[in-house]
Design an enzyme around this catalytic site. Structure first.
Site, short mmCIF file in Angstrom:
data_model
loop_
_atom_site.label_atom_id
_atom_site.label_comp_id
_atom_site.label_asym_id
_atom_site.label_seq_id
_atom_site.Cartn_x
_atom_site.Cartn_y
_atom_site.Cartn_z
N GLU A 254 12.29 32.49 -18.54
CA GLU A 254 10.96 32.87 -18.07
C GLU A 254 10.96 32.84 -16.54
OE1 GLU A 254 6.36 31.28 -18.74
OE2 GLU A 254 8.05 29.90 -18.95
N LYS A 320 3.13 37.32 -22.40
CA LYS A 320 2.91 35.99 -22.96
C LYS A 320 1.48 35.83 -23.47
CE LYS A 320 3.45 31.12 -21.53
NZ LYS A 320 3.72 30.28 -20.34
N CYS A 356 7.93 30.32 -23.73
CA CYS A 356 7.61 28.96 -23.30
C CYS A 356 6.47 28.34 -24.11
CB CYS A 356 7.31 28.95 -21.80
SG CYS A 356 7.60 27.34 -21.02
#
Length: 482
Positions: A254, A320, A356
């Site tokens: 990321e 995300k 994440c």
């Protein structure tokens, strides 16, 4: 699945027997049959955790190329077609020359078949580690795999001498003879994972191997700098390494473009295009799909935390979905959430993408699996903090079990002197099996894991633990109850 970076004392020499033909396969050389984009032999060579590689078999057109790429030594059977024990003895002679008179006491021999393309580096490393005073072999379907074993060199030489013909040589002797004289305390076995014990003696075997052989994925744990030029150079270096190691896809962390705690709007507006162009250039140059974290323009003063996928036959952007508003951080102040799940197809391997903080939300991973994902790519910039390391490992293992998918997590390597509050990674990149086992992992330093996906292992896990099917039924109950 295969990974690397194992270090044990002494030399390890892999002897690969590569002259295998089968009448049931029409007399072809099984070691040169294509499996998932490369030959069976090449898959064995790149999986073997050895200091030296020796290939014993007839001369082939690919020998010079494989020798250059893997520093492998190719030697001919003497005489040709004299059988596996004679070929092995020829390889042991070559191993002695490699040692150049050195002490063989701590030298281990990995004895491998060139027609076993699903062998895993972590399995071979485990066998090697047990071979200081014993012989360690793979056990698959209740049978000892004679061509997937680790021997102390001195014990192997003694075993060869013990079964040689009285007039000398080993012509037409089978490998079974070599193992028959081992005492009960001399041989230990390790069970196979998935279909790594498969060889290719029949067309049905070959079909099963090809159905099982998934993509080769490289997970890069790299340090991300506030100097974007440094990050570009890191990506160049890492892509070259992944390509050299035969990867089909490279997974970067990321925020590979620029770390958190920098001007994300500037990165999205002024730097993302150049970053995307670099990824596309490297993908074309290395014939490699590259997955990397970037930032793209969103609404107002916010950006999207975007994972870009670029490469042969693959073009996707994942934004995300779950934003890190926790532990005092407020990612939603600078990042706008995405709304769509993303999967990509890589030569028949379906890969989902999450980022994440998404890893805390099981429903996203089960949804990706229900969309067909065999494995889920998880680029990370994990935040430091009390218990955060334990949480990460627990969450990765839980998401693997929730989705019965392989989890491939690539984190940033933390800067050694960093004291800021923005997440900069903790390392600990990992490969997790569909039943929640940690199959390979890194520490805090930079490094690379390489894994060959075994699609049959995933299918087997889903048959034995059908949580995706059962969860669908439970969803119907919950909807009726609401």
């Amino acid at each position: 699945m295969a990974s690397d970076d194992d270090h044990t004392p002494g030399h390890t020499i892999a002897i690969v027997l590569a002259g295998g033909t089968s009448s049931r396969m029409g007399g072809v050389d099984k070691t040169r049959l294509p499996v998932a984009g490369t030959s069976s032999l090449e898959r064995v060579l790149r999986a073997a955790p050895a200091d030296h590689l020796i290939v014993v078999g007839p001369e082939q057109q690919d020998a010079a190329d494989l020798q250059a790429r893997y520093s492998a030594r190719f030697v001919r059977e003497d005489p040709p077609g004299s059988g596996p024990l004679a070929a092995l003895a020829r390889g042991v002679d070559e191993a002695k020359q490699l040692l150049a008179g050195g002490d063989p006491a701590f030298t281990r021999i990995l004895l491998l078949g060139g027609d076993m393309p699903l062998l895993r580096t972590e399995t071979l490393a485990a066998l090697r580690e047990h071979a200081n005073d014993r012989v360690a072999a793979l056990e698959a379907d209740g049978r000892t795999q004679f061509l997937c074993a680790a021997w102390p060199l001195r014990r192997l030489r003694a075993a060869l001498d013990a079964v040689a013909h009285p007039e000398g040589g080993w012509q037409d002797l089978s490998l079974r003879r070599l193992y028959a004289d081992l005492g009960p305390d001399e041989l230990i076995t390790r069970p196979a994972h998935g279909h790594e014990g498969a060889d290719m003696d029949t067309p049905e075997d070959l079909d099963q191997v090809r159905r099982s052989a998934g993509a080769r994925i490289a997970l890069a744990q790299v340090r991300i700098s506030e100097d974007v030029a440094d990050n570009f150079e890191t990506v160049r270096r890492t892509a070259a390494e992944a390509a050299e190691r035969g990867a089909d896809l490279l997974l970067l962390p990321e925020a590979t473009l620029t770390p958190f705690g920098t001007d994300l709007c500037r990165a999205a507006e002024q730097l993302h295009q150049a970053f995307e162009a670099l990824i596309e250039q490297l993908s074309a140059q290395h014939d490699l799909v590259i997955v990397a974290g970037s930032f793209t323009v969103a609404d107002g003063d916010r950006v999207h935390n975007t994972v870009i996928v670029r490469g042969p036959g693959a073009h996707a952007d994942y934004r995300k979905i779950h934003l890190f508003d926790a532990y005092g951080s407020r990612e939603s102040e600078t990042v706008a959430p995405g709304t769509d799940l993303v999967t990509i197809d890589l030569g028949g391997t379906c890969l989902g993408i999450a980022t994440c903080y998404d890893v805390r939300f099981a429903e996203q991973f089960t949804a990706l699996a229900r969309q067909g994902a065999h494995a889920i790519l998880v680029p990370l910039a994990w935040a430091e903090g009390p218990t955060k390391s334990e949480q990460l490992r627990l969450l990765l293992r839980a998401r693997a079990l929730d989705s019965t998918s392989v989890i491939l997590a690539a984190d940033q390597a933390p800067p050694p002197d960093y004291t800021g509050r923005a997440p900069r990674g903790i390392g600990e990149s990992a490969v997790i099996s569909p039943l929640g086992q940690v199959q390979a992992e890194l520490g805090r330093e930079e490094g690379m894991l390489v894994v060959d996906l075994d699609l049959a292992e995933i299918d087997d896990a889903r048959r034995s633990l059908p949580v995706l099917e059962h969860g669908t039924a439970a969803d119907d109950v919950f909807r009726r109850s609401s």
